[in-house]
Design an enzyme around this catalytic site. Structure first.
Site, PDB file in Angstrom:
ATOM      1  CE  LYS A  27       5.964   9.464  -6.019  1.00  0.00           C
ATOM      2  NZ  LYS A  27       5.197   8.710  -6.532  1.00  0.00           N
ATOM      3  CE1 TYR A  78       8.731   4.681  -7.311  1.00  0.00           C
ATOM      4  CE2 TYR A  78       9.753   6.179  -8.699  1.00  0.00           C
ATOM      5  CZ  TYR A  78       8.690   5.832  -7.622  1.00  0.00           C
ATOM      6  OH  TYR A  78       7.915   6.696  -6.867  1.00  0.00           O
ATOM      7  CG  ASN A  81       1.528   9.284  -6.111  1.00  0.00           C
ATOM      8  OD1 ASN A  81       2.920   9.822  -6.245  1.00  0.00           O
ATOM      9  ND2 ASN A  81       1.264   7.928  -6.142  1.00  0.00           N
ATOM     10  CG  HIS A 106       8.879   7.077  -2.523  1.00  0.00           C
ATOM     11  ND1 HIS A 106       8.316   5.972  -3.035  1.00  0.00           N
ATOM     12  CD2 HIS A 106       9.771   6.670  -1.767  1.00  0.00           C
ATOM     13  CE1 HIS A 106       8.995   4.891  -2.441  1.00  0.00           C
ATOM     14  NE2 HIS A 106      10.100   5.393  -1.633  1.00  0.00           N
ATOM     15  CD  GLU A 144      12.721   3.106  -0.815  1.00  0.00           C
ATOM     16  OE1 GLU A 144      11.850   4.107  -0.280  1.00  0.00           O
ATOM     17  OE2 GLU A 144      11.934   2.482  -1.532  1.00  0.00           O
TER      18      GLU A 144
HETATM   19  P1  DAT Z   1       3.390   3.484  -3.698  1.00  0.00           P
HETATM   20  O1  DAT Z   1       4.031   4.970  -4.120  1.00  0.00           O
HETATM   21  O2  DAT Z   1       2.170   4.202  -3.176  1.00  0.00           O
HETATM   22  O3  DAT Z   1       4.108   2.965  -3.043  1.00  0.00           O
HETATM   23  P2  DAT Z   1       3.720   1.771  -5.831  1.00  0.00           P
HETATM   24  O4  DAT Z   1       5.182   1.301  -5.222  1.00  0.00           O
HETATM   25  O5  DAT Z   1       2.782   0.654  -6.122  1.00  0.00           O
HETATM   26  O6  DAT Z   1       2.938   2.961  -4.760  1.00  0.00           O
HETATM   27  O7  DAT Z   1       4.165   2.693  -7.415  1.00  0.00           O
HETATM   28  C1  DAT Z   1       5.119   3.499  -7.415  1.00  0.00           C
HETATM   29  C2  DAT Z   1       4.641   4.978  -8.122  1.00  0.00           C
HETATM   30  O8  DAT Z   1       4.229   4.380  -9.387  1.00  0.00           O
HETATM   31  C3  DAT Z   1       3.317   5.499  -7.550  1.00  0.00           C
HETATM   32  O9  DAT Z   1       3.580   6.247  -6.264  1.00  0.00           O
HETATM   33  C4  DAT Z   1       2.720   6.090  -8.712  1.00  0.00           C
HETATM   34  C5  DAT Z   1       3.189   5.063  -9.898  1.00  0.00           C
HETATM   35  N1  DAT Z   1       2.159   4.006 -10.374  1.00  0.00           N
HETATM   36  C6  DAT Z   1       1.766   3.029  -9.210  1.00  0.00           C
HETATM   37  N2  DAT Z   1       0.923   2.490  -9.943  1.00  0.00           N
HETATM   38  C7  DAT Z   1       0.228   2.993 -10.993  1.00  0.00           C
HETATM   39  C8  DAT Z   1      -0.521   2.635 -12.256  1.00  0.00           C
HETATM   40  N3  DAT Z   1      -1.425   1.649 -12.036  1.00  0.00           N
HETATM   41  N4  DAT Z   1      -0.676   3.597 -13.326  1.00  0.00           N
HETATM   42  C9  DAT Z   1       0.179   4.738 -13.371  1.00  0.00           C
HETATM   43  N5  DAT Z   1       1.091   4.922 -12.294  1.00  0.00           N
HETATM   44  C10 DAT Z   1       1.315   4.058 -11.256  1.00  0.00           C
HETATM   45 MG    MG Z   2       5.840   1.747  -3.428  1.00  0.00          MG
END
Ligand code: DAT
Ligand code: MG
Length: 142
Positions: A11, A51, A119, A122, A133
């Protein structure tokens, strides 16, 4: 035991902080096969498609703004069980929760709950999403 493909994206925070080499190295050391790689600015439409399952979340607009805010490095990696292994290598979504030894646990800055989107990386969450994807970006990264 299935040969799979996963979509890994460093990212904007990871690219900006110079973590691309370290991240590639972790996947290489696990013996996974790099199939495609490209540095590019993610178009808004691709970010929204990527997303789409999170569209209803309150953080979705910020997530799209963030992921399109600077260059990302997208990769396709292949290997037996690579989807689940990559998720283990990556660690928990929230840098505060991510275990030491994982990419997020070691490399993501703990900036608090408002910055969870920063973070570093991805990784696809299922073999089907891996295919989806990688397929979505094939015209860009391959
Ligand atoms: P991951 O990337 O671990 O698969 P995810 O698919 O649930 O997590 O979410 C996609 C991204 O969205 C994640 O990397 C960071 C952001 N995100 C997830 N939960 C969040 C939250 N509660 N607040 C802010 N950003 C969030
Ligand atoms: Mg995810």
């Amino acid at each position: 035991e299935q040969v799979e493909e996963t979509y890994i994206m460093v990212k904007p925070d990871g690219v900006q902080r110079g973590l691309v080499g370290e991240i590639i190295s972790r996947f290489e050391k696990k013996g996974f096969k790099l199939k495609a790689l490209k540095l590019f600015q993610c178009p808004k439409e691709l970010a929204e498609e990527h997303y789409k399952d999170l569209k209803a979340k309150s953080f979705y607009p910020k997530l799209i703004d963030y992921i399109t805010s600077g260059p990302v490095v997208s990769m396709a990696w292949e290997g037996v069980g690579v989807v689940a292994s990559a998720r283990k290598l990556i660690g928990s979504t929230d840098p505060l929760q991510a275990e030491p030894g994982t990419i997020r646990g070691d490399l993501a800055v703990q900036t608090g709950s408002k910055q969870i989107c920063r973070n570093v990386i991805h990784g696809s969450d299922s073999p089907d999403n891996g295919k989806r994807e990688v397929g979505m970006t094939a015209n860009i990264i391959e």
